[in-house]
Scaffold this active site. Sequence first.
Site, mmCIF file in Angstrom:
data_model
loop_
_atom_site.group_PDB
_atom_site.id
_atom_site.type_symbol
_atom_site.label_atom_id
_atom_site.label_comp_id
_atom_site.label_asym_id
_atom_site.label_seq_id
_atom_site.Cartn_x
_atom_site.Cartn_y
_atom_site.Cartn_z
ATOM 1 N N PHE A 10 0.817 -1.212 0.000
ATOM 2 C CA PHE A 10 0.000 0.000 0.000
ATOM 3 C C PHE A 10 0.854 1.267 0.000
ATOM 4 C CE2 PHE A 10 -2.298 3.381 2.233
ATOM 5 C CZ PHE A 10 -3.433 3.477 1.443
ATOM 6 N N GLN A 32 6.830 -10.105 -4.056
ATOM 7 C CA GLN A 32 5.736 -10.286 -5.011
ATOM 8 C C GLN A 32 5.637 -9.043 -5.876
ATOM 9 O OE1 GLN A 32 2.630 -10.930 -2.138
ATOM 10 N NE2 GLN A 32 1.878 -8.847 -2.348
ATOM 11 N N ASP A 45 13.550 -11.292 -1.618
ATOM 12 C CA ASP A 45 12.980 -11.348 -0.277
ATOM 13 C C ASP A 45 14.035 -10.836 0.697
ATOM 14 O OD1 ASP A 45 12.064 -12.242 2.291
ATOM 15 O OD2 ASP A 45 10.942 -13.864 1.355
ATOM 16 N N VAL A 46 13.671 -9.932 1.597
ATOM 17 C CA VAL A 46 14.643 -9.391 2.551
ATOM 18 C C VAL A 46 15.233 -10.468 3.443
ATOM 19 C CG1 VAL A 46 13.732 -7.036 2.598
ATOM 20 C CG2 VAL A 46 12.907 -8.720 4.261
ATOM 21 N N SER A 111 7.597 2.215 12.918
ATOM 22 C CA SER A 111 6.187 2.274 13.299
ATOM 23 C C SER A 111 6.032 2.955 14.650
ATOM 24 C CB SER A 111 5.622 0.856 13.390
ATOM 25 O OG SER A 111 4.327 0.874 13.950
ATOM 26 N N TYR A 134 5.631 -7.068 16.804
ATOM 27 C CA TYR A 134 5.804 -6.087 15.739
ATOM 28 C C TYR A 134 6.546 -4.856 16.270
ATOM 29 C CZ TYR A 134 4.638 -2.582 12.217
ATOM 30 O OH TYR A 134 4.703 -1.583 11.280
ATOM 31 N N LYS A 138 10.372 -3.817 15.208
ATOM 32 C CA LYS A 138 10.603 -2.532 14.540
ATOM 33 C C LYS A 138 11.649 -1.724 15.320
ATOM 34 C CE LYS A 138 8.170 -2.074 10.763
ATOM 35 N NZ LYS A 138 8.790 -1.695 9.494
#
Length: 165
Positions: A10, A32, A45-46, A111, A134, A138
């Site tokens: 996004f 992707q 891919d990381v 974040s 998460y 981060k």
Amino acid sequence: MIVLIGGSGFIGTRLAQRLEQAAIPFVIIDKQTGAAFPDRTLTADVRDPASLRAASQQIAGSPGTIVNLAAEHRDDVRPRSLYDEVNVQGAGHVCDLARATGVTRLVFTSSVAVYGFAPPDSDESAPPNYFNEYGRTKWEAEQVYRRWQSEDPDTRSLVIVRPTV
């Protein structure tokens, strides 16, 4: 040239649209291919440094800036180790890519989750107070990027952005 790692999502798609409108060259590296810029997307891919290196070798010209938007961010991620693999180890792989390609400018989308349930009127100087994997990963990824920048502080530039929903 700006490299948008994880740029098919996004935020990455919107950023890519802005870059295109401003005629700023960019390429997306993602696991992707998004619908918006399939012709500018390289697959990697990381979690896989070899795939990142291979993708970067396909870029015409030298990357000037890497923007890392890749993240494991949902609350239902299984196995939970994906948070560390993508967010923390992936940060290390991105830093290794920057070293290998001579990139001196990194932008990392962290974040506000690093603040957890922060008191009202908290600002960027508030201490981390994450409450989930998460937020923790981060925060740890931010430290990986800070170490990269501190290796050559006169040359390397780092921007960490902590967007909210």
